[in-house]
Scaffold this active site. Structure first.
Site, mmCIF file in Angstrom:
data_model
loop_
_atom_site.group_PDB
_atom_site.id
_atom_site.type_symbol
_atom_site.label_atom_id
_atom_site.label_comp_id
_atom_site.label_asym_id
_atom_site.label_seq_id
_atom_site.Cartn_x
_atom_site.Cartn_y
_atom_site.Cartn_z
ATOM 1 N N CYS A 110 2.557 -4.897 7.009
ATOM 2 C CA CYS A 110 2.290 -4.717 5.587
ATOM 3 C C CYS A 110 3.472 -4.032 4.902
ATOM 4 C CB CYS A 110 1.009 -3.917 5.385
ATOM 5 S SG CYS A 110 -0.494 -4.866 5.699
ATOM 6 N N HIS A 163 0.816 -1.214 0.000
ATOM 7 C CA HIS A 163 0.000 0.000 0.000
ATOM 8 C C HIS A 163 0.851 1.265 0.000
ATOM 9 C CE1 HIS A 163 0.605 1.061 4.308
ATOM 10 N NE2 HIS A 163 0.639 -0.232 4.517
#
Length: 532
Positions: free
Chosen positions: A443, A424
């Site tokens: 992440c 992301h």
């Protein structure tokens, strides 16, 4: 019964001589003794017992007709050290000794099972690794594809032995290059290594003196420079330092800083350890590198799209912090879609560990987050008594709607998985300027997310940038499916060959490779110069 091993100077001839002149089992008592011994010895392992039962206790290794198969297996087991595998687990020498001293049909039955066990262990370790990685580190979530023992036994029973055994060796170019690096490092160790550690202070281009000479000598030994008597930190020396920095994932500024000194002082034994761990990792992979895929090597802090071995896109990334519950895991999956203007559903672990204590002190804390009930409805904060809940009983979720400050930035790239890991965007752009980029909760944050989105969309539209920008300007959360799913591999290699086969090195940021080496060593892997 008698066993005869023909000796000779040629190793291969000696192995082939293990035709052994075994006397074939006779009828009656001898056959019964062999079968009973084999069955009793195999009974502890259902796969082995099932094989012999279904084949009528036909031999694989110890009959006179098995000479070629026997010799091929012993020759293969003798290469365990070449692969960085625990040779004692298969113990070809013990098998040879048992064959040489076998005196009864009961002995032969036990040896038959011993060789089958060795074959299955060898085939399993060579094709899928000697370790169970999850048991070594819980962050290694890679699915290990263990071969079916019945398939392995059927192949060796019916196929050409040398070809069957050769087919077990991983065929990837990476594995071959790592094997070469292992042999090269063992030769360096045998020759005395690269010299004593450099006792250097940081140096700048233009410096002169004994420290520069010492640096130059080390670079010559490492193959980065040709021998010269110069004592000047000149342009040639600066270029060599930059190549070292590139090979080690450092900022390639050509200055000799502490990080570069540390990498120059790595011993060949340390490098060999990294290569052996990389061989084990490669045995886990079982991926097709020919197809287009996303490759995120966590210690490299880079994400790449690779197509037919060629990198067509590259960006810096931030990975998880080096904390037990925040390290980025290793696994493979498929990217299916991207979300433009994403909302952020705060992970439960972050809610209860970080945000709930703040909300209990001040219900208006973290005002950028919405409180959401189990039906997905936004709940006014004034209606919630945060102090009435514990971390276990708190019934609400927290969500950050799309915004310029959203923790996921403007786009996220989804390869749905049980671990809630994805790539992301991020508003924290300054972190990408750091050399070691381990700051996330697990992440993968991407430095160039819009470029990545354009690249992915370009495979299914003629106006990738325009379509992305149109969706972005709406400010609404928009899911864009990828017409072709893209394999994603989150990996962890501290030793890895580049596209030209040259070895590159990265720091063991999570200590995973150190743990894997300890586990390999405990399993019986022994390498020259690398001891516990």
């Amino acid at each position: 019964m008698s066993v005869c091993v023909v000796s000779g100077t040629n190793v291969r001839s000696a192995l082939l001589s293990l035709a052994l002149l075994l006397v074939p089992p006779g009828a009656g008592a001898q056959t019964s003794a062999f079968t009973q011994s084999l069955a009793a010895t195999a009974s502890a392992e259902p796969a082995v017992a099932d094989w012999y039962r279904t084949t009528g206790y036909r031999t694989l290794w110890t009959g006179p007709e098995d000479a070629a198969r026997r010799a091929a297996l012993l020759a293969a087991l003798a290469t365990a050290d070449l692969h960085g595998l625990p040779r004692a687990r298969y113990d070809a020498e013990a098998i040879r000794a048992a064959l040489a001293t076998a005196a009864t049909e009961g002995d032969r039955g036990r040896i038959e099972v011993q060789m089958t066990r060795a074959y299955l262990a060898w085939a399993g370790d060579l094709t899928a690794g000697a370790l169970e990685p999850k048991k070594v580190d819980g962050g290694i979530l890679r699915e290990i594809l263990r071969p079916d023992p019945q398939v392995l036994l059927s192949r060796i029973a019916t196929g050409e032995p040398e070809a069957v055994l050769a087919a077990l060796v991983p065929s990837s170019a990476v594995y071959v290059q790592l094997m070469k690096a292992k042999l090269d490092l063992e030769a360096v160790i045998a020759a005395g290594g690269w010299g004593e550690p450099l006792a250097l202070t940081p140096l700048e281009p233009g410096a002169t003196g004994p420290e520069v000479v010492a640096l130059r000598d080390r670079l010559v030994r490492l193959g980065y420079l040709r021998a010269t008597a110069s004592a000047s930190y000149d342009a040639g020396l600066q270029a060599a330092v930059q190549r070292v920095q590139l090979d080690n994932g450092l900022v390639a500024d050509g200055r000799l800083g502490e990080g570069t000194i540390a990498e120059l002082n790595r011993t060949p034994e340390e490098r060999l350890q990294s290569v052996v761990v990389a061989l084990e990792r490669e045995r886990w992979m079982h991926i097709d590198r020919r197809v287009r895929h996303v490759w995120v090597n966590l210690p490299d802090f880079k994400a790449r799209i690779v197509d037919q071995g060629r990198t067509i896109f590259e960006t810096r990334v931030v990975i998880g912090k080096n904390m037990p519950d925040q390290r980025s895991p290793e696994f493979s999956d498929e990217m299916e879609h991207m979300v433009i203007n994403p909302s952020w559903g705060v992970p439960r672990s972050i809610i209860v560990k970080e945000y709930l204590p703040l909300l209990q002190k001040n219900p208006n804390a973290v005002g950028h987050l919405q409180v959401v009930d189990r039906r997905g409805r936004v709940v006014p904060r004034g209606s919630v008594n945060f102090g009435a809940y514990t971390a276990r009983s708190f019934p609400y979720a927290l969500r950050q709607p799309p915004s310029d400050d959203n923790a996921l930035g403007k786009v996220k790239f989804m390869f749905p998985n049980p671990y809630n890991i994805y790539l992301h965007d991020t508003p924290s752009k300054s972190l990408f300027d750091k050399e070691v980029r381990a700051y996330s909760h697990g992440c993968i944050r991407v430095a160039d997310p819009f470029d990545l989105a354009h690249e992915l969309l370009s495979w299914q539209t003629d106006d990738a940038e325009g379509e992305f920008e149109t969706a972005l300007k709406t400010g609404r959360e928009t899911t864009v499916k990828l017409n072709r799913h893209l394999p994603v591999h989150l990996v962890y290699f501290t030793a890895y060959p580049d596209a030209k086969g040259r070895m590159t090195w990265r720091r063991d940021v999570y200590g995973r490779d150190a743990a894997l080496w300890e586990a390999l060593e405990a399993a019986g892997v022994e390498l020259p110069g690398v001891r516990g």
